[in-house]
Design a protein around this motif. Sequence first.
Motif, PDB file in Angstrom:
ATOM      1  N   THR A   1     -28.749 -21.204 -84.082  1.00 13.48           N
ATOM      2  CA  THR A   1     -27.724 -21.725 -83.819  1.00 13.48           C
ATOM      3  C   THR A   1     -27.602 -20.577 -82.212  1.00 13.48           C
ATOM      4  OG1 THR A   1     -26.248 -21.903 -85.726  1.00 13.48           O
ATOM      5  CG2 THR A   1     -24.626 -20.801 -83.774  1.00 13.48           C
ATOM      6  N   LEU A   2     -27.963 -20.106 -82.578  1.00 12.66           N
ATOM      7  CA  LEU A   2     -28.109 -19.174 -81.013  1.00 12.66           C
ATOM      8  C   LEU A   2     -29.367 -19.631 -79.729  1.00 12.66           C
ATOM      9  CD1 LEU A   2     -27.302 -16.513 -79.427  1.00 12.66           C
ATOM     10  CD2 LEU A   2     -29.416 -14.970 -80.546  1.00 12.66           C
ATOM     11  N   LEU A   3     -29.822 -19.888 -80.793  1.00 13.10           N
ATOM     12  CA  LEU A   3     -31.114 -21.073 -79.703  1.00 13.10           C
ATOM     13  C   LEU A   3     -30.461 -22.100 -79.022  1.00 13.10           C
ATOM     14  CD1 LEU A   3     -34.122 -21.340 -82.288  1.00 13.10           C
ATOM     15  CD2 LEU A   3     -34.383 -19.364 -79.503  1.00 13.10           C
ATOM     16  N   GLN A   4     -29.735 -22.874 -79.582  1.00 10.57           N
ATOM     17  CA  GLN A   4     -29.076 -24.345 -79.350  1.00 10.57           C
ATOM     18  C   GLN A   4     -27.757 -23.517 -78.207  1.00 10.57           C
ATOM     19  OE1 GLN A   4     -27.052 -27.239 -82.010  1.00 10.57           O
ATOM     20  NE2 GLN A   4     -28.500 -25.907 -83.688  1.00 10.57           N
ATOM     21  N   SER A   5     -26.980 -22.144 -78.150  1.00 12.00           N
ATOM     22  CA  SER A   5     -25.916 -21.979 -77.476  1.00 12.00           C
ATOM     23  C   SER A   5     -26.861 -21.779 -75.676  1.00 12.00           C
ATOM     24  CB  SER A   5     -26.048 -20.134 -78.113  1.00 12.00           C
ATOM     25  OG  SER A   5     -27.001 -19.622 -77.603  1.00 12.00           O
ATOM     26  N   VAL A   6     -28.488 -21.647 -76.218  1.00 12.61           N
ATOM     27  CA  VAL A   6     -28.834 -20.914 -74.406  1.00 12.61           C
ATOM     28  C   VAL A   6     -28.620 -21.979 -73.589  1.00 12.61           C
ATOM     29  CG1 VAL A   6     -31.109 -21.061 -73.228  1.00 12.61           C
ATOM     30  CG2 VAL A   6     -30.561 -19.564 -75.453  1.00 12.61           C
ATOM     31  N   PHE A   7     -27.963 -23.618 -74.735  1.00 11.18           N
ATOM     32  CA  PHE A   7     -28.339 -24.655 -73.339  1.00 11.18           C
ATOM     33  C   PHE A   7     -27.132 -25.274 -73.518  1.00 11.18           C
ATOM     34  CE2 PHE A   7     -32.848 -24.386 -75.185  1.00 11.18           C
ATOM     35  CZ  PHE A   7     -33.411 -24.996 -74.339  1.00 11.18           C
ATOM     36  N   VAL A   8     -25.833 -25.094 -73.906  1.00  9.11           N
ATOM     37  CA  VAL A   8     -24.207 -24.819 -73.700  1.00  9.11           C
ATOM     38  C   VAL A   8     -23.781 -24.372 -72.054  1.00  9.11           C
ATOM     39  CG1 VAL A   8     -22.417 -24.551 -74.492  1.00  9.11           C
ATOM     40  CG2 VAL A   8     -24.311 -24.763 -76.141  1.00  9.11           C
ATOM     41  N   GLU A   9     -23.178 -25.465 -71.473  1.00  3.96           N
ATOM     42  CA  GLU A   9     -22.700 -25.022 -70.498  1.00  3.96           C
ATOM     43  C   GLU A   9     -21.375 -24.569 -70.496  1.00  3.96           C
ATOM     44  OE1 GLU A   9     -21.096 -27.729 -67.184  1.00  3.96           O
ATOM     45  OE2 GLU A   9     -23.901 -27.949 -66.633  1.00  3.96           O
ATOM     46  N   ASN A  10     -21.070 -23.718 -69.546  1.00  2.22           N
ATOM     47  CA  ASN A  10     -19.787 -22.974 -69.729  1.00  2.22           C
ATOM     48  C   ASN A  10     -19.237 -22.940 -68.220  1.00  2.22           C
ATOM     49  OD1 ASN A  10     -17.851 -21.258 -69.372  1.00  2.22           O
ATOM     50  ND2 ASN A  10     -18.887 -19.955 -71.592  1.00  2.22           N
ATOM     51  N   PRO A  11     -17.976 -23.534 -68.356  1.00  2.95           N
ATOM     52  CA  PRO A  11     -17.376 -23.552 -67.223  1.00  2.95           C
ATOM     53  C   PRO A  11     -16.954 -22.456 -65.822  1.00  2.95           C
ATOM     54  CG  PRO A  11     -17.189 -26.024 -68.081  1.00  2.95           C
ATOM     55  CD  PRO A  11     -17.424 -24.833 -68.804  1.00  2.95           C
ATOM     56  N   SER A  12     -16.157 -21.999 -67.063  1.00  2.00           N
ATOM     57  CA  SER A  12     -16.153 -20.801 -66.749  1.00  2.00           C
ATOM     58  C   SER A  12     -17.269 -19.293 -66.525  1.00  2.00           C
ATOM     59  CB  SER A  12     -15.091 -19.695 -67.693  1.00  2.00           C
ATOM     60  OG  SER A  12     -15.814 -19.281 -69.085  1.00  2.00           O
ATOM     61  N   LYS A  13     -17.815 -19.320 -66.584  1.00  2.00           N
ATOM     62  CA  LYS A  13     -18.560 -18.435 -66.537  1.00  2.00           C
ATOM     63  C   LYS A  13     -20.298 -18.930 -65.095  1.00  2.00           C
ATOM     64  CE  LYS A  13     -19.896 -15.186 -69.446  1.00  2.00           C
ATOM     65  NZ  LYS A  13     -20.339 -13.908 -69.931  1.00  2.00           N
ATOM     66  N   LEU A  14     -19.778 -20.884 -64.895  1.00  2.00           N
ATOM     67  CA  LEU A  14     -20.106 -21.391 -63.961  1.00  2.00           C
ATOM     68  C   LEU A  14     -19.848 -20.941 -62.482  1.00  2.00           C
ATOM     69  CD1 LEU A  14     -22.223 -24.484 -65.000  1.00  2.00           C
ATOM     70  CD2 LEU A  14     -23.005 -22.786 -64.173  1.00  2.00           C
ATOM     71  N   SER A  15     -18.183 -20.917 -62.732  1.00  2.00           N
ATOM     72  CA  SER A  15     -17.736 -20.075 -61.282  1.00  2.00           C
ATOM     73  C   SER A  15     -18.021 -19.264 -60.674  1.00  2.00           C
ATOM     74  CB  SER A  15     -16.089 -20.489 -61.763  1.00  2.00           C
ATOM     75  OG  SER A  15     -15.490 -19.459 -62.532  1.00  2.00           O
ATOM     76  N   LYS A  16     -17.961 -18.313 -61.341  1.00  2.00           N
ATOM     77  CA  LYS A  16     -19.254 -16.742 -61.276  1.00  2.00           C
ATOM     78  C   LYS A  16     -20.436 -16.367 -60.152  1.00  2.00           C
ATOM     79  CE  LYS A  16     -16.328 -14.819 -65.134  1.00  2.00           C
ATOM     80  NZ  LYS A  16     -16.506 -13.625 -66.204  1.00  2.00           N
TER      81      LYS A  16
ATOM     82  N   TRP B   1     -24.567 -14.565 -65.069  1.00  2.00           N
ATOM     83  CA  TRP B   1     -25.079 -15.317 -65.770  1.00  2.00           C
ATOM     84  C   TRP B   1     -24.853 -15.322 -66.841  1.00  2.00           C
ATOM     85  CZ3 TRP B   1     -29.691 -16.785 -61.993  1.00  2.00           C
ATOM     86  CH2 TRP B   1     -29.640 -17.083 -60.389  1.00  2.00           C
ATOM     87  N   GLY B   2     -25.242 -14.664 -67.774  1.00  3.28           N
ATOM     88  CA  GLY B   2     -25.133 -15.465 -69.291  1.00  3.28           C
ATOM     89  C   GLY B   2     -24.144 -15.759 -70.356  1.00  3.28           C
ATOM     90  N   GLY B   3     -24.900 -17.221 -70.808  1.00  2.00           N
ATOM     91  CA  GLY B   3     -23.923 -17.654 -70.921  1.00  2.00           C
ATOM     92  C   GLY B   3     -23.565 -18.767 -70.382  1.00  2.00           C
ATOM     93  N   ALA B   4     -24.544 -19.138 -69.198  1.00  2.00           N
ATOM     94  CA  ALA B   4     -23.471 -20.034 -67.686  1.00  2.00           C
ATOM     95  C   ALA B   4     -24.270 -21.562 -68.317  1.00  2.00           C
ATOM     96  CB  ALA B   4     -23.101 -19.612 -66.090  1.00  2.00           C
ATOM     97  N   GLY B   5     -25.352 -21.741 -68.810  1.00  2.00           N
ATOM     98  CA  GLY B   5     -25.640 -22.840 -69.234  1.00  2.00           C
ATOM     99  C   GLY B   5     -27.288 -22.767 -69.548  1.00  2.00           C
ATOM    100  N   ALA B   6     -27.681 -23.695 -69.734  1.00  2.00           N
ATOM    101  CA  ALA B   6     -29.174 -23.412 -69.485  1.00  2.00           C
ATOM    102  C   ALA B   6     -30.039 -22.912 -68.765  1.00  2.00           C
ATOM    103  CB  ALA B   6     -29.910 -25.402 -69.812  1.00  2.00           C
ATOM    104  N   TYR B   7     -30.379 -23.914 -66.810  1.00  2.00           N
ATOM    105  CA  TYR B   7     -30.493 -22.982 -65.614  1.00  2.00           C
ATOM    106  C   TYR B   7     -30.364 -21.152 -65.800  1.00  2.00           C
ATOM    107  CZ  TYR B   7     -31.825 -21.358 -61.239  1.00  2.00           C
ATOM    108  OH  TYR B   7     -32.325 -21.047 -60.417  1.00  2.00           O
TER     109      TYR B   7
END
Length: 426
Positions: free
Chosen positions: A330-345, A122-128
């Motif tokens: 920058t790191l705080l903002q990265s928490v809220f970036v959605e990553n479609p490839s990560k979400l697919s996992k 789940w790491g880096g997949a998106g905010a939730y």
Amino acid sequence: MSRSKTLSVAISLAASAALVLAASPAMAAKDFTFSEKANERLAKKLNIPIYFTLPASTWAPLKGPFNTTDVLVDFKHPDALKTRSDAGLRLVVTPRSGMAARLAKSGIFQTGDLLLTFRAEWGGAGAYPNVQMGISHTGIAYIKDGKLRNVDNPLNEEYLGKGMTAELTSEHYKTLNFIHVVRPRDLSDADRANIVAWASRLNSNAKRIYPSQIKFNDDYNAPKYKPGKPVEFVKHLGQIALGQNPPGTLDLYCSEFAWSLLALKGCDPAKTADDFKGSRVPSCVKPPMTPLDAAGNTITSAGRTSRVGLADGPLTVIDGLKIPKSERDTLLQSVFVENPSKLSKMSEGHRKVAETMQPKFETLKDYYLGVSGGTVVQRLRARLIRSAFNRAVPENYSPTSYLLNTLLPANNVNRTMDYVATIVIE
């Protein structure tokens, strides 16, 4: 959350660790150690953001050495090593076969420990998933007949295994590669004996009481706990376990079930059964942890009464890192970036929740960026956002809340949990 079926990530950390850590004799006395080569290999295998790790202040004091054939590793996140921060994890790398007996004999784990399903993917997949710190389910461990066993809601074979043996061999536990273990503080031998007794009653009667008397609650935003009100639902759980057949059905989600069972730790079911027949909640029932608000105040208040919030995990870890403000933002903002490839996992159920929640976390991003180190206007807005969150979200004990409690300062009066280790299953 906990009922969704998840994608299994085949990661053989034990094999990689074994390449760089000398093999030990069977049941040799050993302790957690750090190795640069092991750290490099494990970092690639884990592939988690630094806000999925924990500062050393969260770690429970453990008295080694431990007699085990498992590999014990002090893992430090590569980004922490660069900045001399101490964010990392304790790893117990263990083969799946015979795991329950081996973990019980090691001396690392104890009755009453919380088993938190950790989805590293789940790491880096998106905010939730990031705010949840990769945690999707809560169970409780207890040691009986030489094995580390589990008790979970749902009380069915998916979580307890065929025949309700509860030996970490159920469908749920067979899909896991990682389990965070968190320990309630100050459990006495009598408390642990009581937990074994309650857990044994619930598991042995699971087919009779689930789902007719206890069922699973899918709504994690509807806790039974109400501030200032008696915890009648804990009494109800005790009555069911005692075979008193109280009227009505008790629906609890996994982490609420765990909270309720721990609240019974001071009650000996063999001696206090009559207390559960009265009109009041028995005096032996004691909440194991104050449920969390949506957003706490630990970032702005270092007092012994400060509180961590349900949404504060990555924020608290990142705020504690020794990095410049620009890198932190920058790191705080990265928490809220959605990553479609990560979400697919993620499992289909969790993925739908993540996609639905993603736009709703924009306000939380403003809170993260403003609460510490922001401009005067940003800090004021962060306080307003915090107040709004806490009005909208009831105090709760989500699966992540137990890990979040460990992020409080060691001497904080609200700190009732310590991080023990992360079980890495080969």
